[in-house]
Design an enzyme around this catalytic site. Sequence first.
Site, PDB file in Angstrom:
ATOM      1  N   TRP A 132       1.051  -1.322   0.267  1.00 13.50           N
ATOM      2  CA  TRP A 132       0.492  -0.139  -0.319  1.00 13.50           C
ATOM      3  C   TRP A 132       1.032   1.456  -0.008  1.00 13.50           C
ATOM      4  O   TRP A 132       0.255   2.321   0.085  1.00 13.50           O
ATOM      5  CB  TRP A 132      -0.700  -0.212   1.231  1.00 13.50           C
ATOM      6  CG  TRP A 132      -2.055  -1.602   1.370  1.00 13.50           C
ATOM      7  CD1 TRP A 132      -2.777  -1.691   0.077  1.00 13.50           C
ATOM      8  CD2 TRP A 132      -2.493  -1.560   2.079  1.00 13.50           C
ATOM      9  NE1 TRP A 132      -3.588  -2.423   0.547  1.00 13.50           N
ATOM     10  CE2 TRP A 132      -3.396  -2.525   1.604  1.00 13.50           C
ATOM     11  CE3 TRP A 132      -2.390  -2.492   3.570  1.00 13.50           C
ATOM     12  CZ2 TRP A 132      -4.397  -3.594   2.358  1.00 13.50           C
ATOM     13  CZ3 TRP A 132      -2.910  -2.975   4.313  1.00 13.50           C
ATOM     14  CH2 TRP A 132      -3.987  -3.490   3.561  1.00 13.50           C
TER      15      TRP A 132
ATOM     16  N   GLU B  24       8.144  -2.269  16.214  1.00 10.84           N
ATOM     17  CA  GLU B  24       6.915  -0.693  15.834  1.00 10.84           C
ATOM     18  C   GLU B  24       6.885  -0.643  17.089  1.00 10.84           C
ATOM     19  O   GLU B  24       5.871  -1.156  17.892  1.00 10.84           O
ATOM     20  CB  GLU B  24       6.127  -2.091  14.643  1.00 10.84           C
ATOM     21  CG  GLU B  24       4.194  -1.333  14.324  1.00 10.84           C
ATOM     22  CD  GLU B  24       3.857  -2.001  13.985  1.00 10.84           C
ATOM     23  OE1 GLU B  24       3.834  -2.886  13.391  1.00 10.84           O
ATOM     24  OE2 GLU B  24       2.395  -1.486  14.289  1.00 10.84           O
TER      25      GLU B  24
ATOM     26  N   LYS C 175       0.016   9.063   4.655  1.00  8.00           N
ATOM     27  CA  LYS C 175      -1.213   8.486   4.882  1.00  8.00           C
ATOM     28  C   LYS C 175      -1.597   9.668   5.828  1.00  8.00           C
ATOM     29  O   LYS C 175      -0.914  10.303   6.176  1.00  8.00           O
ATOM     30  CB  LYS C 175      -1.849   7.509   5.387  1.00  8.00           C
ATOM     31  CG  LYS C 175      -3.133   6.814   5.474  1.00  8.00           C
ATOM     32  CD  LYS C 175      -2.802   5.296   6.034  1.00  8.00           C
ATOM     33  CE  LYS C 175      -4.723   5.307   6.065  1.00  8.00           C
ATOM     34  NZ  LYS C 175      -5.138   3.941   6.339  1.00  8.00           N
TER      35      LYS C 175
ATOM     36  N   HIS D 213       4.864  -8.704   7.212  1.00  4.39           N
ATOM     37  CA  HIS D 213       3.560  -8.225   7.854  1.00  4.39           C
ATOM     38  C   HIS D 213       2.411  -8.959   7.818  1.00  4.39           C
ATOM     39  O   HIS D 213       1.882  -8.866   7.032  1.00  4.39           O
ATOM     40  CB  HIS D 213       3.520  -6.605   7.388  1.00  4.39           C
ATOM     41  CG  HIS D 213       3.194  -5.563   8.239  1.00  4.39           C
ATOM     42  ND1 HIS D 213       4.147  -5.329   9.601  1.00  4.39           N
ATOM     43  CD2 HIS D 213       2.002  -5.221   8.254  1.00  4.39           C
ATOM     44  CE1 HIS D 213       3.230  -4.664  10.196  1.00  4.39           C
ATOM     45  NE2 HIS D 213       2.228  -3.895   9.738  1.00  4.39           N
TER      46      HIS D 213
ATOM     47  N   TYR E 103       1.532   1.771  21.375  1.00  4.68           N
ATOM     48  CA  TYR E 103       1.049   2.376  20.806  1.00  4.68           C
ATOM     49  C   TYR E 103       0.931   3.636  22.002  1.00  4.68           C
ATOM     50  O   TYR E 103       0.122   3.492  23.035  1.00  4.68           O
ATOM     51  CB  TYR E 103      -0.510   2.291  19.399  1.00  4.68           C
ATOM     52  CG  TYR E 103       0.729   2.392  18.034  1.00  4.68           C
ATOM     53  CD1 TYR E 103       1.482   0.566  18.421  1.00  4.68           C
ATOM     54  CD2 TYR E 103       0.789   3.306  17.445  1.00  4.68           C
ATOM     55  CE1 TYR E 103       1.016   0.103  17.422  1.00  4.68           C
ATOM     56  CE2 TYR E 103       1.287   2.467  16.392  1.00  4.68           C
ATOM     57  CZ  TYR E 103       1.635   1.273  15.809  1.00  4.68           C
ATOM     58  OH  TYR E 103       2.023   1.161  15.030  1.00  4.68           O
TER      59      TYR E 103
ATOM     60  N   GLU F  48      -2.765  10.419   8.108  1.00  3.26           N
ATOM     61  CA  GLU F  48      -3.342   9.018  10.170  1.00  3.26           C
ATOM     62  C   GLU F  48      -2.022  10.279  11.320  1.00  3.26           C
ATOM     63  O   GLU F  48      -1.024  10.268  10.577  1.00  3.26           O
ATOM     64  CB  GLU F  48      -3.212   8.188   9.773  1.00  3.26           C
ATOM     65  CG  GLU F  48      -2.385   7.363   9.601  1.00  3.26           C
ATOM     66  CD  GLU F  48      -2.325   5.152   9.496  1.00  3.26           C
ATOM     67  OE1 GLU F  48      -3.659   5.229  10.001  1.00  3.26           O
ATOM     68  OE2 GLU F  48      -1.614   4.747   8.998  1.00  3.26           O
TER      69      GLU F  48
ATOM     70  N   GLU G 138       2.472  -9.514  13.987  1.00  7.59           N
ATOM     71  CA  GLU G 138       1.642  -9.623  14.799  1.00  7.59           C
ATOM     72  C   GLU G 138       0.617 -10.422  14.853  1.00  7.59           C
ATOM     73  O   GLU G 138      -0.403 -10.400  14.486  1.00  7.59           O
ATOM     74  CB  GLU G 138       0.950  -8.386  15.289  1.00  7.59           C
ATOM     75  CG  GLU G 138       1.996  -7.084  15.354  1.00  7.59           C
ATOM     76  CD  GLU G 138       0.518  -5.919  15.324  1.00  7.59           C
ATOM     77  OE1 GLU G 138      -0.060  -5.523  15.405  1.00  7.59           O
ATOM     78  OE2 GLU G 138       1.685  -4.773  16.166  1.00  7.59           O
TER      79      GLU G 138
HETATM   80  C1  IDC Z   1      -2.550   0.217  10.563  1.00  7.67           C
HETATM   81  C2  IDC Z   1      -1.883   1.527   9.469  1.00  7.67           C
HETATM   82  C3  IDC Z   1      -3.166   1.636   9.019  1.00  7.67           C
HETATM   83  C4  IDC Z   1      -3.884   0.581   8.203  1.00  7.67           C
HETATM   84  C5  IDC Z   1      -4.372  -0.459   9.027  1.00  7.67           C
HETATM   85  C6  IDC Z   1      -4.243  -2.150   8.382  1.00  7.67           C
HETATM   86  O1  IDC Z   1      -1.686   2.536  10.104  1.00  7.67           O
HETATM   87  O2  IDC Z   1      -2.985   2.539   8.061  1.00  7.67           O
HETATM   88  O3  IDC Z   1      -5.265   1.108   8.219  1.00  7.67           O
HETATM   89  O4  IDC Z   1      -2.730  -0.658   9.305  1.00  7.67           O
HETATM   90  O5  IDC Z   1      -4.812  -3.085   9.460  1.00  7.67           O
HETATM   91  C7  IDC Z   1      -0.403  -2.032  14.266  1.00  7.67           C
HETATM   92  C8  IDC Z   1       0.234  -3.256  13.165  1.00  7.67           C
HETATM   93  C9  IDC Z   1       0.144  -1.762  12.140  1.00  7.67           C
HETATM   94  C10 IDC Z   1      -0.823  -1.443  11.576  1.00  7.67           C
HETATM   95  C11 IDC Z   1      -0.704  -0.173  13.024  1.00  7.67           C
HETATM   96  C12 IDC Z   1      -1.395   0.599  13.268  1.00  7.67           C
HETATM   97  O6  IDC Z   1       1.471  -4.095  13.202  1.00  7.67           O
HETATM   98  O7  IDC Z   1      -0.047  -2.588  10.041  1.00  7.67           O
HETATM   99  O8  IDC Z   1      -0.703  -0.152  10.731  1.00  7.67           O
HETATM  100  N1  IDC Z   1      -0.741  -1.286  14.219  1.00  7.67           N
HETATM  101  O9  IDC Z   1      -2.919  -0.016  13.603  1.00  7.67           O
HETATM  102  N2  IDC Z   1       0.263  -2.797  15.646  1.00  7.67           N
HETATM  103  C13 IDC Z   1      -0.948  -2.364  16.563  1.00  7.67           C
HETATM  104  C14 IDC Z   1      -0.981  -0.849  15.446  1.00  7.67           C
END
Ligand code: IDC
Length: 360
Positions: free
Chosen positions: A95, A281, A320, A159, A255, A322, A194
């Site tokens: 993407w 991450e 993106k 991923h 996060y 976000e 994950e």
């Molecule tokens: C998120 C992207 C988001 C997308 C989504 C799809 O930020 O734009 O729509 O994936 O599933 C993770 C993941 C990572 C996520 C990120 C935020 O590894 O792929 O990306 N996140 O949600 N784990 C916790 C948070």
Amino acid sequence: MKKTLFKTIFLYSIFIISCSTNEEIINDTIEEENQEEVVTEEDTQVEEQTEEETTNNTTTVVEAYGQLSVSDNKIIDQNNNAIQLRGMSLFWSQWMEQFYTSGTVNWLQSDWNATIVRASMGVEDSDGYLSNPESEKAKVFTVIDAAIEAGIYVIVDWHSHYAHDHLEEAKDFFSEVAQKYGNYPNIIYETYNEPLDVSWVDVLKPYHESVITEIRKYDSNNIIVCGTRTWSQRVDEVVGNEINDDNIAYTLHYYASTHKDDLRAYATTAINNNIAIFVTEFGVTEASGGGYIDVDSANTWWSFLDENDISWCNWSIADKDESSAALTPGANGEGNWSESELTTSGSMVRTEMLAKNPTY
Ligand code: IDC
């Protein structure tokens, strides 16, 4: 007769004296020439040393740290010192392919002081590796080649949230990466981004072991980072059920606006039990990848990671719209981003790296 003899002796003496003088002169000249040669050699040696010093000054992080390994709960370098890498994760490869370039990798190294980059190869979701193995792989290889060239470490991330459902594909992929790049100390494998709510002992550990067996056929020592239950949060569940390999670390993802003390408690349990953690991450935002940025929580996390020598990659290099995306919409794929093209998150993370990472 006497007179003739005397004359002969006289002339012979003069000849001998003149010869010896010539010899001295010749010897002196040779010595002088030798001395000149010695001086020239010394000069060259000095010049070479200076060049070497210059090279050392501009050495890369991979030249400085070399082969990484795991020792107790730390990641250590070739001199057995605990080290901490800080860098950026790229977004899902299918993407956000415009950032899978050498330009992006070079810019992160030179302008952000990143010592590591993470290539996040999408697997199941639309147009990921399962449907387009060759094109997704090519993107990851571009990033690996660029990281090797730039002298930084690179995480090769599968991923996925369902990797144990596609074990054969994961084995094939990592086997190929290990054969192609296993000799480079730059490489770090992340076999399962994950997992969701699946058992460590019954599902995840056997999955990782199968993939690790493939990798180790070709790469005996680069670090492999293993994902844990519920979005790589439960590093504590590994305790007592560690993978039997010398160079394994376990992934913790957070996060900052969503995850706080609870997750640090899991991490602390693992650390206290000699488990090495790698934050492959994290975001300074909410777990959705959007929402607000909790600066205090981000700083608390960074202090915790620094205290424990835990390496990290930030989510993500993306434009993106976000809050976890580091770049504003439309940022180009070849680096050279001005500060106004960085988002609040991008700018915070770059500042952190510039302040704390070594400069090469
Ligand atoms: C998120 C992207 C988001 C997308 C989504 C799809 O930020 O734009 O729509 O994936 O599933 C993770 C993941 C990572 C996520 C990120 C935020 O590894 O792929 O990306 N996140 O949600 N784990 C916790 C948070």
